[in-house]
Design a protein around this motif. Structure first.
Motif, PDB file in Angstrom:
ATOM      1  N   SER A 106      24.166  26.094 -87.069  1.00  0.00           N
ATOM      2  CA  SER A 106      23.884  24.864 -87.570  1.00  0.00           C
ATOM      3  C   SER A 106      23.830  23.601 -86.728  1.00  0.00           C
ATOM      4  O   SER A 106      23.292  22.396 -87.108  1.00  0.00           O
ATOM      5  CB  SER A 106      25.308  24.295 -88.720  1.00  0.00           C
ATOM      6  N   LYS A 107      23.800  23.934 -85.656  1.00  0.00           N
ATOM      7  CA  LYS A 107      23.427  22.745 -84.379  1.00  0.00           C
ATOM      8  C   LYS A 107      22.090  22.700 -84.252  1.00  0.00           C
ATOM      9  O   LYS A 107      21.480  21.631 -83.573  1.00  0.00           O
ATOM     10  CB  LYS A 107      24.109  23.170 -83.118  1.00  0.00           C
ATOM     11  N   TYR A 108      21.076  23.490 -84.831  1.00  0.00           N
ATOM     12  CA  TYR A 108      19.674  23.403 -84.771  1.00  0.00           C
ATOM     13  C   TYR A 108      19.151  22.484 -85.718  1.00  0.00           C
ATOM     14  O   TYR A 108      19.618  22.762 -86.891  1.00  0.00           O
ATOM     15  CB  TYR A 108      18.964  24.803 -84.835  1.00  0.00           C
ATOM     16  N   GLU A 109      18.586  21.671 -85.522  1.00  0.00           N
ATOM     17  CA  GLU A 109      17.887  20.626 -86.396  1.00  0.00           C
ATOM     18  C   GLU A 109      16.584  20.689 -86.520  1.00  0.00           C
ATOM     19  O   GLU A 109      15.804  20.771 -85.550  1.00  0.00           O
ATOM     20  CB  GLU A 109      18.247  19.242 -85.946  1.00  0.00           C
ATOM     21  N   LEU A 110      16.136  20.297 -87.841  1.00  0.00           N
ATOM     22  CA  LEU A 110      14.522  20.493 -87.922  1.00  0.00           C
ATOM     23  C   LEU A 110      13.796  19.437 -87.185  1.00  0.00           C
ATOM     24  O   LEU A 110      14.231  18.268 -87.243  1.00  0.00           O
ATOM     25  CB  LEU A 110      14.495  20.204 -89.468  1.00  0.00           C
ATOM     26  N   CYS A 111      12.691  19.809 -86.662  1.00  0.00           N
ATOM     27  CA  CYS A 111      11.867  18.799 -85.724  1.00  0.00           C
ATOM     28  C   CYS A 111      11.170  17.936 -86.742  1.00  0.00           C
ATOM     29  O   CYS A 111      10.889  16.624 -86.476  1.00  0.00           O
ATOM     30  CB  CYS A 111      11.043  19.754 -84.845  1.00  0.00           C
ATOM     31  N   PHE A 112      10.395  18.609 -87.416  1.00  0.00           N
ATOM     32  CA  PHE A 112       9.074  17.721 -88.367  1.00  0.00           C
ATOM     33  C   PHE A 112       9.455  17.734 -89.822  1.00  0.00           C
ATOM     34  O   PHE A 112       9.444  19.023 -90.499  1.00  0.00           O
ATOM     35  CB  PHE A 112       7.720  18.379 -87.846  1.00  0.00           C
ATOM     36  N   ALA A 113       9.573  16.679 -90.268  1.00  0.00           N
ATOM     37  CA  ALA A 113       9.779  16.642 -91.991  1.00  0.00           C
ATOM     38  C   ALA A 113       8.522  16.775 -92.419  1.00  0.00           C
ATOM     39  O   ALA A 113       7.546  16.044 -92.135  1.00  0.00           O
ATOM     40  CB  ALA A 113      10.487  15.146 -92.324  1.00  0.00           C
ATOM     41  N   VAL A 114       8.421  17.683 -93.439  1.00  0.00           N
ATOM     42  CA  VAL A 114       7.301  17.756 -94.153  1.00  0.00           C
ATOM     43  C   VAL A 114       7.602  17.430 -95.704  1.00  0.00           C
ATOM     44  O   VAL A 114       8.149  17.942 -96.356  1.00  0.00           O
ATOM     45  CB  VAL A 114       6.720  19.216 -94.287  1.00  0.00           C
ATOM     46  N   SER A 115       6.779  16.364 -96.012  1.00  0.00           N
ATOM     47  CA  SER A 115       6.871  15.909 -97.568  1.00  0.00           C
ATOM     48  C   SER A 115       6.046  16.333 -98.402  1.00  0.00           C
ATOM     49  O   SER A 115       6.190  16.441 -99.684  1.00  0.00           O
ATOM     50  CB  SER A 115       6.634  14.257 -97.668  1.00  0.00           C
ATOM     51  N   ASN A 116       4.681  17.068 -98.190  1.00  0.00           N
ATOM     52  CA  ASN A 116       3.915  17.612 -98.871  1.00  0.00           C
ATOM     53  C   ASN A 116       3.338  18.793 -98.334  1.00  0.00           C
ATOM     54  O   ASN A 116       2.487  18.676 -97.324  1.00  0.00           O
ATOM     55  CB  ASN A 116       2.968  16.560 -99.286  1.00  0.00           C
ATOM     56  N   GLU A 117       3.838  19.970 -98.701  1.00  0.00           N
ATOM     57  CA  GLU A 117       3.356  21.095 -97.995  1.00  0.00           C
ATOM     58  C   GLU A 117       1.832  21.605 -98.291  1.00  0.00           C
ATOM     59  O   GLU A 117       1.044  22.339 -97.563  1.00  0.00           O
ATOM     60  CB  GLU A 117       4.393  22.347 -98.658  1.00  0.00           C
ATOM     61  N   LEU A 118       1.447  20.899 -99.185  1.00  0.00           N
ATOM     62  CA  LEU A 118      -0.088  21.383 -99.872  1.00  0.00           C
ATOM     63  C   LEU A 118      -0.884  20.535 -98.600  1.00  0.00           C
ATOM     64  O   LEU A 118      -2.052  21.050 -98.288  1.00  0.00           O
ATOM     65  CB  LEU A 118      -0.487  20.861-101.035  1.00  0.00           C
ATOM     66  N   TYR A 119      -0.620  19.144 -98.194  1.00  0.00           N
ATOM     67  CA  TYR A 119      -1.432  18.543 -97.251  1.00  0.00           C
ATOM     68  C   TYR A 119      -1.011  18.337 -96.077  1.00  0.00           C
ATOM     69  O   TYR A 119      -1.567  17.445 -95.210  1.00  0.00           O
ATOM     70  CB  TYR A 119      -1.882  17.372 -97.897  1.00  0.00           C
ATOM     71  N   GLN A 120       0.073  18.991 -95.637  1.00  0.00           N
ATOM     72  CA  GLN A 120       0.706  18.826 -94.210  1.00  0.00           C
ATOM     73  C   GLN A 120       1.050  20.367 -93.676  1.00  0.00           C
ATOM     74  O   GLN A 120       1.317  21.173 -94.432  1.00  0.00           O
ATOM     75  CB  GLN A 120       2.105  18.055 -94.281  1.00  0.00           C
ATOM     76  N   ASP A 121       0.796  20.460 -92.314  1.00  0.00           N
ATOM     77  CA  ASP A 121       1.337  21.766 -91.862  1.00  0.00           C
ATOM     78  C   ASP A 121       2.731  21.603 -91.376  1.00  0.00           C
ATOM     79  O   ASP A 121       3.440  20.774 -91.589  1.00  0.00           O
ATOM     80  CB  ASP A 121       0.500  22.083 -90.668  1.00  0.00           C
ATOM     81  N   PRO A 122       3.246  22.689 -91.002  1.00  0.00           N
ATOM     82  CA  PRO A 122       4.712  22.756 -90.618  1.00  0.00           C
ATOM     83  C   PRO A 122       5.041  21.845 -89.602  1.00  0.00           C
ATOM     84  O   PRO A 122       6.285  21.546 -89.353  1.00  0.00           O
ATOM     85  CB  PRO A 122       5.060  24.206 -89.872  1.00  0.00           C
TER      86      PRO A 122
END
Length: 135
Positions: A106-122
């Motif tokens: 749980s100490k690992y935090e997501l680096c990049f927030a992706v709001s639209n998976e169709l038009y954004q990469d991970p």
């Protein structure tokens, strides 16, 4: 007679497998690896990164330079410094590391927030679904 049939079937499987390997090698020769996005951040003297942003940038740089990682890596980062009772606090408390997943806990935090998976990469960058970086 059954032994000869089994040997023949095994030979056919080996030949079919080598044909697939040749096809994969030919396809790999046609698709060069993509250029990494951004620049690789410098590591601190202790081998870690000085901030979460630097660790996430290193993950993005590594993962965008390989189609296998680009398609499978979701960057997470954590500070690997943990206080230990009874010991003096070290002067360097920023020792960030990255991983392609949060299986570390749980100490690992997501680096990049992706709001639209169709038009954004991970990695949160915009993509054209009709012109993929790694088809």
């Amino acid at each position: 007679m059954a032994c000869i049939r089994r040997a023949g079937a095994a030979l056919l499987l080996v030949l079919a497998g080598s044909a697939d390997a040749r096809t994969l090698r030919a396809l790999a020769a046609q698709q060069p690896p993509p250029e990494p996005v951004g620049e690789a951040p410098e590591r601190d003297k202790d081998g870690g990164f000085g901030s979460k942003a630097a660790a996430c940038g290193a993950c993005k740089f590594a993962a965008t330079g390989s189609c296998a990682m680009y398609k499978s890596c979701v960057c997470y980062a954590t500070n690997a410094h943990f206080s230990v009772g009874g010991l003096p606090e070290p002067t360097d408390t920023a020792h960030f590391a990255w991983a392609c997943g949060n299986e570390g806990g749980s100490k690992y935090e997501l680096c990049f927030a992706v709001s639209n998976e169709l038009y954004q990469d991970p990695f949160g960058d915009k993509i054209d679904p009709n012109n993929l970086k790694c088809p």
